[in-house]
Design a protein around this motif. Structure first.
Motif, mmCIF file in Angstrom:
data_model
loop_
_atom_site.group_PDB
_atom_site.id
_atom_site.type_symbol
_atom_site.label_atom_id
_atom_site.label_comp_id
_atom_site.label_asym_id
_atom_site.label_seq_id
_atom_site.Cartn_x
_atom_site.Cartn_y
_atom_site.Cartn_z
ATOM 1 N N ASP A 1 69.635 -42.605 -79.236
ATOM 2 C CA ASP A 1 68.820 -41.767 -78.347
ATOM 3 C C ASP A 1 67.405 -41.596 -78.883
ATOM 4 O O ASP A 1 66.450 -41.502 -78.108
ATOM 5 N N SER A 2 67.267 -41.573 -80.194
ATOM 6 C CA SER A 2 65.967 -41.310 -80.811
ATOM 7 C C SER A 2 64.962 -42.427 -80.598
ATOM 8 O O SER A 2 63.758 -42.215 -80.780
ATOM 9 N N VAL A 3 65.414 -43.614 -80.212
ATOM 10 C CA VAL A 3 64.503 -44.745 -80.056
ATOM 11 C C VAL A 3 64.475 -45.292 -78.629
ATOM 12 O O VAL A 3 63.694 -46.207 -78.337
ATOM 13 N N LYS A 4 65.294 -44.761 -77.744
ATOM 14 C CA LYS A 4 65.328 -45.252 -76.362
ATOM 15 C C LYS A 4 63.957 -45.141 -75.722
ATOM 16 O O LYS A 4 63.282 -44.119 -75.838
ATOM 17 N N GLY A 5 63.563 -46.208 -75.039
ATOM 18 C CA GLY A 5 62.272 -46.231 -74.372
ATOM 19 C C GLY A 5 61.130 -46.644 -75.269
ATOM 20 O O GLY A 5 60.017 -46.885 -74.781
ATOM 21 N N ARG A 6 61.362 -46.718 -76.575
ATOM 22 C CA ARG A 6 60.308 -47.116 -77.531
ATOM 23 C C ARG A 6 60.639 -48.436 -78.235
ATOM 24 O O ARG A 6 59.723 -49.207 -78.541
ATOM 25 N N TYR B 1 65.450 -59.740 -83.050
ATOM 26 C CA TYR B 1 64.174 -59.033 -83.162
ATOM 27 C C TYR B 1 64.356 -57.545 -82.846
ATOM 28 O O TYR B 1 65.267 -57.153 -82.127
ATOM 29 N N LEU B 2 63.433 -56.759 -83.371
ATOM 30 C CA LEU B 2 63.340 -55.356 -82.984
ATOM 31 C C LEU B 2 61.864 -55.050 -82.758
ATOM 32 O O LEU B 2 61.081 -54.988 -83.712
ATOM 33 N N GLN B 3 61.493 -54.902 -81.500
ATOM 34 C CA GLN B 3 60.134 -54.509 -81.148
ATOM 35 C C GLN B 3 60.069 -52.989 -81.151
ATOM 36 O O GLN B 3 60.813 -52.327 -80.420
ATOM 37 N N MET B 4 59.181 -52.449 -81.967
ATOM 38 C CA MET B 4 59.076 -50.994 -82.123
ATOM 39 C C MET B 4 57.694 -50.551 -81.678
ATOM 40 O O MET B 4 56.684 -50.957 -82.266
ATOM 41 N N ASN B 5 57.643 -49.757 -80.632
ATOM 42 C CA ASN B 5 56.394 -49.229 -80.094
ATOM 43 C C ASN B 5 56.357 -47.710 -80.244
ATOM 44 O O ASN B 5 57.391 -47.072 -80.472
ATOM 45 N N SER B 6 55.176 -47.151 -80.097
ATOM 46 C CA SER B 6 54.995 -45.692 -80.168
ATOM 47 C C SER B 6 55.676 -45.112 -81.409
ATOM 48 O O SER B 6 56.424 -44.127 -81.328
ATOM 49 N N LEU B 7 55.426 -45.727 -82.531
ATOM 50 C CA LEU B 7 56.104 -45.321 -83.757
ATOM 51 C C LEU B 7 55.709 -43.917 -84.182
ATOM 52 O O LEU B 7 54.562 -43.483 -83.998
ATOM 53 N N LYS B 8 56.690 -43.244 -84.766
ATOM 54 C CA LYS B 8 56.526 -41.870 -85.227
ATOM 55 C C LYS B 8 56.800 -41.799 -86.735
ATOM 56 O O LYS B 8 57.539 -42.654 -87.258
ATOM 57 N N PRO B 9 56.282 -40.808 -87.413
ATOM 58 C CA PRO B 9 56.569 -40.676 -88.845
ATOM 59 C C PRO B 9 58.074 -40.631 -89.141
ATOM 60 O O PRO B 9 58.512 -41.146 -90.183
ATOM 61 N N GLU B 10 58.838 -40.066 -88.239
ATOM 62 C CA GLU B 10 60.290 -39.986 -88.464
ATOM 63 C C GLU B 10 61.000 -41.331 -88.318
ATOM 64 O O GLU B 10 62.201 -41.429 -88.586
ATOM 65 N N ASP B 11 60.279 -42.357 -87.904
ATOM 66 C CA ASP B 11 60.838 -43.713 -87.887
ATOM 67 C C ASP B 11 60.752 -44.376 -89.262
ATOM 68 O O ASP B 11 61.281 -45.476 -89.450
ATOM 69 N N THR B 12 60.095 -43.741 -90.207
ATOM 70 C CA THR B 12 59.978 -44.287 -91.552
ATOM 71 C C THR B 12 61.348 -44.441 -92.194
ATOM 72 O O THR B 12 62.130 -43.481 -92.259
ATOM 73 N N PRO C 1 50.856 -43.686 -86.850
ATOM 74 C CA PRO C 1 51.611 -43.133 -85.713
ATOM 75 C C PRO C 1 51.045 -43.642 -84.395
ATOM 76 O O PRO C 1 49.826 -43.717 -84.216
ATOM 77 N N GLY C 2 51.971 -43.995 -83.488
ATOM 78 C CA GLY C 2 51.572 -44.570 -82.214
ATOM 79 C C GLY C 2 51.452 -46.075 -82.223
ATOM 80 O O GLY C 2 51.309 -46.688 -81.151
ATOM 81 N N GLY C 3 51.531 -46.665 -83.395
ATOM 82 C CA GLY C 3 51.396 -48.113 -83.514
ATOM 83 C C GLY C 3 52.697 -48.848 -83.239
ATOM 84 O O GLY C 3 53.716 -48.238 -82.875
ATOM 85 N N SER C 4 52.641 -50.169 -83.430
ATOM 86 C CA SER C 4 53.782 -51.043 -83.140
ATOM 87 C C SER C 4 54.049 -51.987 -84.303
ATOM 88 O O SER C 4 53.132 -52.337 -85.058
ATOM 89 N N LEU C 5 55.300 -52.371 -84.411
ATOM 90 C CA LEU C 5 55.726 -53.406 -85.349
ATOM 91 C C LEU C 5 56.833 -54.211 -84.694
ATOM 92 O O LEU C 5 57.596 -53.680 -83.872
ATOM 93 N N THR D 1 56.992 -47.967 -92.807
ATOM 94 C CA THR D 1 56.394 -46.681 -93.105
ATOM 95 C C THR D 1 55.387 -46.344 -92.018
ATOM 96 O O THR D 1 54.475 -47.133 -91.754
ATOM 97 N N VAL D 2 55.576 -45.187 -91.388
ATOM 98 C CA VAL D 2 54.690 -44.727 -90.325
ATOM 99 C C VAL D 2 53.930 -43.513 -90.857
ATOM 100 O O VAL D 2 54.508 -42.442 -91.069
ATOM 101 N N SER D 3 52.641 -43.703 -91.085
ATOM 102 C CA SER D 3 51.850 -42.640 -91.701
ATOM 103 C C SER D 3 50.375 -42.856 -91.403
ATOM 104 O O SER D 3 49.918 -44.001 -91.297
#
Length: 117
Positions: A61-66, A79-90, A13-17, A114-116
């Motif tokens: 809305d759930s991913v705006k800003g991240r 591409y999809l840059q994903m920052n501040s990942l949350k478990p619910e992004d799994t 959690p909090g990481g990036s992919l 998988t965000v864990s």
């Protein structure tokens, strides 16, 4: 025609992919490109979309800003840059190409995120 995703994996959690999706067999620059995701037991949902020319984007809305979607038409890649990942992004993340002529739609095979801790 083919779409091949890559870049998924396990992250805390909090990481990036950064996910990539490479297209072949069709004229990539004609297509609006989007990322969807599907979590276990849930329906597939739209995450982000970028227009064929790259000038317009839209996000759930759930991913705006991240998350940030982008494309390189010279490389036939989205591409999809994903920052501040949350478990619910799994979820399994899928790439989709859409052209209004036809219309024509192509899907990739998906990549697991998988965000864990």
């Amino acid at each position: 025609a083919q779409l091949v995703e890559s870049g998924g994996g396990l992250v805390q959690p909090g990481g990036s992919l950064r996910l990539s999706c490479v297209a072949s067999g069709f004229t990539f620059s004609f297509y609006d490109m989007s990322w969807y995701r599907q979590a276990p037991g849930k329906e597939r949902e739209l995450v982000a979309v970028v227009a064929s020319g790259g000038g317009s984007t839209n996000y759930a809305d759930s991913v705006k800003g991240r998350f940030t979607i982008s494309r390189d038409n010279a490389r036939n890649t989205v591409y999809l840059q994903m920052n501040s990942l949350k478990p619910e992004d799994t979820a399994v993340y899928y790439c989709k190409g859409y052209w209004y002529v036809g219309p024509r739609t192509y899907w990739g095979q998906g990549t697991q995120v998988t965000v864990s801790s």
